[in-house]
Write a protein that holds these residues in place. Structure first.
Motif, PDB file in Angstrom:
ATOM      1  N   LYS A   1      57.761  24.540  72.192  1.00  0.00           N
ATOM      2  CA  LYS A   1      56.608  25.424  72.325  1.00  0.00           C
ATOM      3  C   LYS A   1      57.045  26.868  72.506  1.00  0.00           C
ATOM      4  N   ALA A   2      58.149  27.061  73.227  1.00  0.00           N
ATOM      5  CA  ALA A   2      58.659  28.414  73.438  1.00  0.00           C
ATOM      6  C   ALA A   2      59.018  29.069  72.113  1.00  0.00           C
ATOM      7  N   TRP A   3      59.617  28.292  71.202  1.00  0.00           N
ATOM      8  CA  TRP A   3      60.021  28.882  69.926  1.00  0.00           C
ATOM      9  C   TRP A   3      58.907  28.859  68.888  1.00  0.00           C
ATOM     10  N   MET A   4      57.937  27.975  69.053  1.00  0.00           N
ATOM     11  CA  MET A   4      56.725  28.114  68.249  1.00  0.00           C
ATOM     12  C   MET A   4      56.090  29.467  68.548  1.00  0.00           C
ATOM     13  N   ALA A   5      56.004  29.792  69.844  1.00  0.00           N
ATOM     14  CA  ALA A   5      55.424  31.072  70.243  1.00  0.00           C
ATOM     15  C   ALA A   5      56.262  32.232  69.746  1.00  0.00           C
ATOM     16  N   ARG A   6      57.586  32.120  69.842  1.00  0.00           N
ATOM     17  CA  ARG A   6      58.453  33.193  69.327  1.00  0.00           C
ATOM     18  C   ARG A   6      58.216  33.402  67.832  1.00  0.00           C
ATOM     19  N   THR A   7      58.111  32.308  67.100  1.00  0.00           N
ATOM     20  CA  THR A   7      57.892  32.403  65.655  1.00  0.00           C
ATOM     21  C   THR A   7      56.559  33.078  65.354  1.00  0.00           C
ATOM     22  N   LEU A   8      55.510  32.676  66.039  1.00  0.00           N
ATOM     23  CA  LEU A   8      54.191  33.242  65.787  1.00  0.00           C
ATOM     24  C   LEU A   8      54.096  34.687  66.269  1.00  0.00           C
TER      25      LEU A   8
END
Length: 259
Positions: A136-143
């Motif tokens: 989730k942390a890197w989903m957020a970073r990507t978005l």
């Protein structure tokens, strides 16, 4: 919407220590057909006065079983003097002209551009969400790339967990335990069209001299200690890490991609 090659490569190259620089602004573009994974295969709408419109996105939040963003405000394109075709797809790009496509999507219903009828997208119409093994942390970073926030390059480390690190799990511990650094090869496109990066060399954990516990999840972390999870994956069967058992990682066994 779906991630395009430029975004996928940027996120995966961060695993190789390469910072992915976010654009200062993003722009919404209209297409008469599918622009494809590269963003260059489709035909962009063209009529006198047409231009891509700046688009701003909400902060990443839980959406459709993953993490998503949506456009914050209504977007109204310039008014065409005459009919200009039927929009079937949209794309989000990093430039007012040319540039790189970050994501693309097909409209739920095609939109006919009639004379003196400007195309309009209401707030919340443009939605992009990520699911899968990315944390989730890197989903957020990507978005957050769509919101002007770059992704710094990292030194990825493989770690062993009892339970998911994002759901109350605990990292294994014991004598000699430490996360193992992994190196990744260049991202490559698969037959499915998805871009994947794999570890380019085998790696092994130190041999335990005392039990480490039960291994149920693997997590790729952004640092040798602390940091944040990047990819998380559950094992099909739990493994008890006993004294003398040395977990190993074969070359190419760790795959990273963006869904």
């Amino acid at each position: 919407m779906y991630a395009c090659d430029h975004l996928e490569n940027g996120v995966l190259n961060a695993l190789r220590g390469v910072t992915f620089t976010a654009p200062a602004k993003c722009y919404l573009a209209l297409y008469l057909n599918d622009p494809g994974e590269s963003g260059g295969a489709g035909t962009e709408v063209s009529y006198p006065g047409y231009k891509r419109m700046e688009i701003s996105f909400s902060a990443p939040a839980d959406s459709n079983g993953g993490i998503g963003i949506q456009n914050l405000t209504d977007i109204t394109f310039p008014t065409p003097a005459a009919a200009a075709g039927t929009i079937t797809h949209i794309g989000v790009l990093d430039s007012l002209s040319g540039g790189n496509m970050l994501a693309r999507g097909e409209l739920v219903e095609p939109l006919v551009i009639g004379a003196k009828e400007p195309p309009v997208f209401l707030a919340g119409d443009v939605v992009f969400y990520i699911t899968g093994s990315l944390s989730k942390a890197w989903m957020a970073r990507t978005l957050n790339v769509f919101r002007g926030q770059s992704i710094p390059g990292i030194s990825p480390h493989f770690s062993l967990w009892n339970g998911s690190p994002e759901d109350g799990g605990s990292e294994l511990s014991g004598s000699n335990y430490q996360r193992v650094p992994l190196t990744f090869g260049a991202p490559s496109e698969q037959a499915s069209g998805q871009i994947i990066a794999r570890n380019s060399a085998a790696a092994a954990f130190p041999r335990p001299s005392t039990p480490w516990g039960t291994w149920t999840y693997s997590a790729l972390y952004s640092a040798a200690s602390s940091g944040e999870p990047v990819y998380i994956k559950a094992l099909t069967e739990a493994v008890e890490i006993k004294r003398g058992y040395m977990p190993t990682i074969a070359e190419g066994a760790v795959e990273a991609g963006l869904n």
